[in-house]
Design an enzyme around this catalytic site. Structure first.
Site, PDB file in Angstrom:
ATOM      1  N   THR A  55       0.867  -1.074   0.225  1.00  0.00           N
ATOM      2  CA  THR A  55      -0.021   0.000   0.532  1.00  0.00           C
ATOM      3  C   THR A  55       0.994   0.894   0.237  1.00  0.00           C
ATOM      4  O   THR A  55       0.424   1.920  -0.582  1.00  0.00           O
ATOM      5  CB  THR A  55      -0.972  -0.200   0.889  1.00  0.00           C
ATOM      6  OG1 THR A  55      -1.791  -1.006   1.486  1.00  0.00           O
ATOM      7  CG2 THR A  55      -1.660   1.605   1.834  1.00  0.00           C
ATOM      8  N   SER A  86       1.837  -7.301  -1.834  1.00  0.00           N
ATOM      9  CA  SER A  86       2.084  -8.995  -0.766  1.00  0.00           C
ATOM     10  C   SER A  86       1.448 -10.297  -0.891  1.00  0.00           C
ATOM     11  O   SER A  86       2.153 -10.675   0.203  1.00  0.00           O
ATOM     12  CB  SER A  86       2.243  -8.323   1.196  1.00  0.00           C
ATOM     13  OG  SER A  86       1.466  -8.111   1.217  1.00  0.00           O
TER      14      SER A  86
HETATM   15  N1  ASP Z   1      -2.462  -4.778   0.158  1.00  0.00           N
HETATM   16  C1  ASP Z   1      -1.951  -4.470   0.373  1.00  0.00           C
HETATM   17  C2  ASP Z   1      -0.341  -5.253   1.192  1.00  0.00           C
HETATM   18  O1  ASP Z   1      -0.303  -5.746   1.252  1.00  0.00           O
HETATM   19  C3  ASP Z   1      -1.848  -3.888   1.959  1.00  0.00           C
HETATM   20  C4  ASP Z   1      -1.490  -3.362   2.852  1.00  0.00           C
HETATM   21  O2  ASP Z   1       0.094  -2.962   2.093  1.00  0.00           O
HETATM   22  O3  ASP Z   1      -1.021  -2.707   3.905  1.00  0.00           O
HETATM   23  O4  ASP Z   1       0.410  -5.201  -0.267  1.00  0.00           O
END
Ligand code: ASP
Length: 337
Positions: A12, A54
């Protein structure tokens, strides 16, 4: 002047609207432009390793990160890895096993809102992570998030949206940051003094089964045929495993006899696994179950994956699993740094 390497991997913190939801797009250099304290008294060099949500990271990506850290550390004072929060705890555990005898810090961070978003936690988290990497007192793998410094083997993402997204489970946090200053929760253990080693081989062949009342042993029986080479049971309370109706004990015994380690963690949010307290734990241990003690499920599954990458010999797997390799068996009140 101290040198820090920023390895960017996505998440994110690096995300931008894609038209179909947020997706990573920002480079490491772009992340640095948004720091909450831009006047840092050290050099930061950037390297983009990948730019992924991720959720899309695989064990092979942990190996790539470990290799990048290993080759960079002789040339810098510490490494910061910007990373998605969803699987950051798994990566932190993986790096803790893959990189042994670290005498410099490897700090993972990310954010719940994209770096560019108003009110984002990214600028502060990244500034704090860089400050920790340059501080000079820490060595080892840590997550820095919302002012907390958490050892890699004790980190769990506990909230999907709040800025306070991570907790240190079964150990006190290693420290905290206030206005960019690092306060440690004790005296860091001295580095081992041994050369840094890289053991980045890892295998994804671990089956995780969360027990529920009524769970069928069929999945465990099918595990070898499906290619699984290790099993982690997330059991009840201190490690209770059904041994009457739909008993899992014959499957645990049979898997162990086939050279497939069966480890047990607790599905409680906090506290350790102890198979010696109740009959439902003692019988599981007698059938061959290995007690993960205070290890989090995230850490135990990563450790099993890493062990599968190191050896095929069952006895060596058992010995490695029960050995305290990265502080994962440390007791609650032991120094978490
Ligand atoms: N979906 C994102 C990730 O894990 C969530 C984040 O980074 O807060 O890449």
């Amino acid at each position: 002047m101290k040198k820090i390497l920023l390895l960017s991997t996505g998440g994110t913190i690096a995300s931008v609207p894609s038209g179909e939801g947020l997706a990573p797009g920002l480079t490491g250099e772009k992340l640095l432009e948004g720091l909450s304290r831009p006047d840092i008294p050290f050099e930061v060099h950037c390297r983009e390793l990948m730019n992924l949500d991720s959720s899309n990271l695989q064990p092979e990506h942990w190996s790539r990160m470990a290799e990048a850290v290993f080759s960079a550390l002789p040339l810098c004072d510490g490494v910061v890895i910007s990373h998605g929060t969803d699987t950051m705890a798994y990566t932190a555990a993986a790096l803790s096993f893959m990189l042994q005898n670290l005498n410099k810090p490897v700090i993972l961070t990310g954010s719940q809102l994209p770096m560019d978003a108003p009110e984002s936690d990214g600028p502060k988290n990244l500034s704090d992570a860089l400050a920790c990497a340059a501080d000079g007192r820490l060595h080892g793998v840590y997550i820095v998030f919302d002012g907390l410094v958490i050892r890699g083997v004790n980190a769990r993402k506990t909230d999907t949206r709040k800025r306070h997204a991570f907790e240190s489970v079964n150990a006190a946090p290693a420290g905290r940051l206030e206005k960019g200053r690092l306060f440690l929760n004790g005296e860091p253990k001295p580095p081992t003094g041994l050369p840094l080693t890289l053991n980045a081989n890892v295998s994804p062949g671990v089956l995780l089964m969360k027990l529920t009342p009524g769970a069928s042993p069929a999945l465990l029986e099918a595990a070898p045929g499906l290619g699984f080479r290790a099993v982690l049971l997330e059991a009840f309370g201190l490690g209770g495993i059904p041994g009457l109706d739909r008993s899992l004990l014959p499957s645990i015994r049979s898997l162990s006899e086939q050279g497939i380690p069966v480890a047990v963690t607790s599905q409680c949010a906090f506290g350790d696994c102890d198979l010696s307290v109740y009959d439902v734990g003692v019988q599981a241990a007698k059938a061959g179950a290995l007690c993960a003690g205070p290890m989090l499920t995230e850490t135990a599954i990563v450790k099993l994956s890493w062990i599968l990458g190191q050896t095929k010999d069952y006895r060596t797997m058992v010995r490695l699993f029960l050995e305290n390799l990265a502080g994962e068996f440390d007791k609650n009140n032991e120094n978490p740094i």
